[in-house]
Design a protein around this motif. Structure first.
Motif, short mmCIF file in Angstrom:
data_model
loop_
_atom_site.label_atom_id
_atom_site.label_comp_id
_atom_site.label_asym_id
_atom_site.label_seq_id
_atom_site.Cartn_x
_atom_site.Cartn_y
_atom_site.Cartn_z
N ILE A 155 -10.54 -24.33 -18.89
CA ILE A 155 -10.80 -25.29 -17.80
C ILE A 155 -9.69 -25.17 -16.76
CG2 ILE A 155 -11.07 -27.73 -17.19
CD1 ILE A 155 -11.82 -28.23 -20.15
N HIS A 156 -10.07 -24.77 -15.55
CA HIS A 156 -9.08 -24.63 -14.48
C HIS A 156 -9.56 -25.43 -13.27
CE1 HIS A 156 -11.81 -21.80 -12.57
NE2 HIS A 156 -11.99 -21.31 -13.78
N ASP A 157 -8.86 -25.31 -12.16
CA ASP A 157 -9.16 -26.17 -11.01
C ASP A 157 -10.57 -25.99 -10.46
OD1 ASP A 157 -6.77 -27.33 -11.18
OD2 ASP A 157 -5.78 -26.08 -9.66
N GLY A 158 -11.19 -24.83 -10.75
CA GLY A 158 -12.53 -24.59 -10.21
C GLY A 158 -13.63 -24.94 -11.18
N THR A 159 -13.30 -25.50 -12.34
CA THR A 159 -14.35 -25.77 -13.34
C THR A 159 -15.14 -27.02 -12.93
OG1 THR A 159 -12.95 -24.83 -15.07
CG2 THR A 159 -14.78 -26.23 -15.78
N ARG A 160 -16.44 -26.86 -12.80
CA ARG A 160 -17.28 -27.99 -12.38
C ARG A 160 -17.57 -28.95 -13.52
NH1 ARG A 160 -18.86 -30.58 -8.04
NH2 ARG A 160 -18.89 -28.56 -7.01
N LEU A 161 -17.88 -28.36 -14.69
CA LEU A 161 -18.46 -29.19 -15.74
C LEU A 161 -18.02 -28.68 -17.11
CD1 LEU A 161 -20.68 -31.46 -15.85
CD2 LEU A 161 -22.35 -29.64 -16.19
N VAL A 162 -17.83 -29.64 -18.02
CA VAL A 162 -17.62 -29.31 -19.44
C VAL A 162 -18.74 -30.02 -20.20
CG1 VAL A 162 -16.11 -29.56 -21.44
CG2 VAL A 162 -15.13 -29.18 -19.17
N ILE A 163 -19.37 -29.30 -21.13
CA ILE A 163 -20.41 -29.94 -21.95
C ILE A 163 -19.88 -30.05 -23.38
CG2 ILE A 163 -22.79 -29.85 -22.77
CD1 ILE A 163 -23.52 -28.24 -20.29
N LEU A 164 -19.84 -31.30 -23.87
CA LEU A 164 -19.39 -31.56 -25.24
C LEU A 164 -20.58 -32.01 -26.07
CD1 LEU A 164 -16.21 -33.75 -24.57
CD2 LEU A 164 -16.28 -31.28 -25.01
N ASN A 165 -20.47 -31.87 -27.39
CA ASN A 165 -21.53 -32.34 -28.29
C ASN A 165 -20.88 -32.81 -29.59
OD1 ASN A 165 -23.97 -30.63 -30.35
ND2 ASN A 165 -23.94 -32.75 -29.75
N THR A 166 -20.98 -34.12 -29.86
CA THR A 166 -20.45 -34.67 -31.11
C THR A 166 -21.29 -35.86 -31.54
OG1 THR A 166 -18.49 -35.52 -32.26
CG2 THR A 166 -18.71 -36.15 -29.94
N PRO A 167 -21.61 -35.97 -32.85
CA PRO A 167 -21.58 -34.97 -33.90
C PRO A 167 -22.33 -33.72 -33.46
CG PRO A 167 -22.04 -37.12 -34.84
CD PRO A 167 -22.08 -37.28 -33.35
#
Ligand code: PMP
Ligand code: GLN
Length: 389
Positions: free
Chosen positions: A157-169
């Motif tokens: 993840i750097h300054d240009g990252t638009r989105l992170v997708i997480l999944n839990t559980p």
């Protein structure tokens, strides 16, 4: 003239879930592949649905979903995660979590944007990102010790990252986001323009007394992202396809711009049934009983496989147990999952379908009646006996 079709998703076939469930049916195999419970939903919920039909709830629900059901969802997040969401402007009901995840990706990802996803990953995210013109950045979910790999995620993840997708559980690994992980992610994102989608469709289903984890519980991430839930998973009604997304008003407004055209509104009588059932004593007891119900299912499966050549780490949450087949086969778990459906009468999902590292592993759905699990156990034991080296 013959029009040449230019597929936007040239390398994509039918989902592995559709394929394996069809193969199970064709060969009359025990189906522990696709993630759906064969446990019936609570009786009171079914009665509420019948009542809603008799009451004449047949026309469109509001675009964002029924107000009373949105109040229940926001109350659920307040009670469990101490998070306040405004039912009017910060909660949206859609055709399963799927439709809202897809709408959110469509609304938020611009062509060329980087989207970070931990792999193995549920199969919906990648095609969504591709159709939006985004660039998928895959990082390993787990480190060599089998725990969530914070360094790999933060490093991507750097300054240009638009989105992170997480999944839990997590689907498919059955792992749960560890304590402190979201704090570290939030610190890393504080000065970055990155948004987060948190797929929490198995949210309340955590095993061995673990705490439920939600983006909603974290003040910075609550402002940065959307959390997704699914009534299908919580009430054994995956076919109803009713899910939700909560998030700050500005993000919700963008999500609804897509939702109002791709789905608009969904399942009015089913929303009515959910809204009347969930606040009842039976509804509350059902939701509170989910961890015990599914932990017992996991334990039933694993005690049945005890002493065989299958290996595993017990699932920490959700519907799925990963079985390692290293002692049984080399290589292509996809070939073996299909083969064993035909020869041994049990359908599973090969982990390679989830962009997993090339280790032969199978995903088993244990959200099943004990009789289904017993039949699956018997067949999985035969596979182990026939293949052990
Ligand atoms: N995310 C994950 C991780 C899932 O396993 C599922 C299950 N189908 C979904 C999203 C979609 O949920 P729904 O059935 O509510 O669309
Ligand atoms: N989420 C379910 C699974 O992981 C499948 C849903 C579907 O078939 N699209 O098995």
């Amino acid at each position: 003239m013959t029009v040449e079709l230019q597929s936007k998703l040239p390398h994509l076939g039918t989902t592995i879930f559709t394929e394996m469930s069809a193969l199970a049916q064709q060969h009359e195999a025990v189906n522990v592949s696709q993630g759906f419970p064969d446990i019936p939903p609570p009786e009171g919920l079914v009665e509420a649905a019948i009542q809603a039909l008799h009451d004449g709830v047949h026309q469109y629900a509001p675009m964002a979903g029924r107000s009373d059901l949105r109040h229940w969802i926001c109350g659920h997040h307040a009670e469990r995660h101490g998070a306040t969401y405004d039912p009017a402007s910060e909660c949206t009901i859609g055709a399963g979590a799927s439709s809202l995840l897809f709408a959110a990706i469509t609304a938020l990802v611009h062509p060329g944007d980087e989207v970070v996803v931990q792999t193995p990953a549920y199969d919906l995210y990648a095609p969504g990102v591709k159709l939006a013109g985004g660039h998928l950045v895959e990082v390993p979910l787990l480190n060599d010790h089998g725990t969530w790999n914070l360094e790999a995620l933060l490093g991507a993840i750097h300054d240009g990252t638009r989105l992170v997708i997480l999944n839990t559980p997590h689907n498919p690994t059955g792992t749960v986001c560890p304590p402190g992980f979201l704090d570290a992610l939030a610190d890393h994102l504080a000065e970055k323009p990155t948004l987060v989608l948190s797929d929490e469709v198995y949210g309340s289903i955590v095993h061995d007394g673990r705490a439920e984890v939600s983006l909603a519980a974290h003040p910075l991430l609550r402002e940065r992202g959307l959390a997704f839930g699914s009534f299908g998973k919580l009430l054994q009604v995956t076919g109803w396809k009713i899910g939700w997304a909560v998030g700050p008003a500005a993000l919700t407004a963008e999500l609804r711009k897509v939702h109002q055209y791709d789905v608009f509104s969904t399942g009015a009588p089913l929303q009515a049934a959910l809204a009347s059932f969930l606040p009842t004593a039976e509804g509350r007891a059902h939701i509170d009983g989910l961890p015990a119900l599914y932990q017992a299912k996991r334990d039933h499966l694993l005690s049945g496989l005890d002493g065989t050549a299958w290996e595993w780490t017990p699932a920490a949450g959700g519907f799925f147990q990963v079985l390692d087949a290293r002692n049984l086969i080399d290589g292509d778990d996809g070939r073996w999952a299909r083969e064993w459906t035909r020869t041994h009468g049990v359908a599973t999902i090969p982990m390679s379908a989830f962009f997993a590292p090339p280790t032969p592993q199978l995903r088993i759905c244990f959200a099943k009646e004990d009789a289904t699990l017993d039949a699956a156990i018997e067949r999985l034991r035969h596979i182990a006996a026939d293949h052990v080296r």
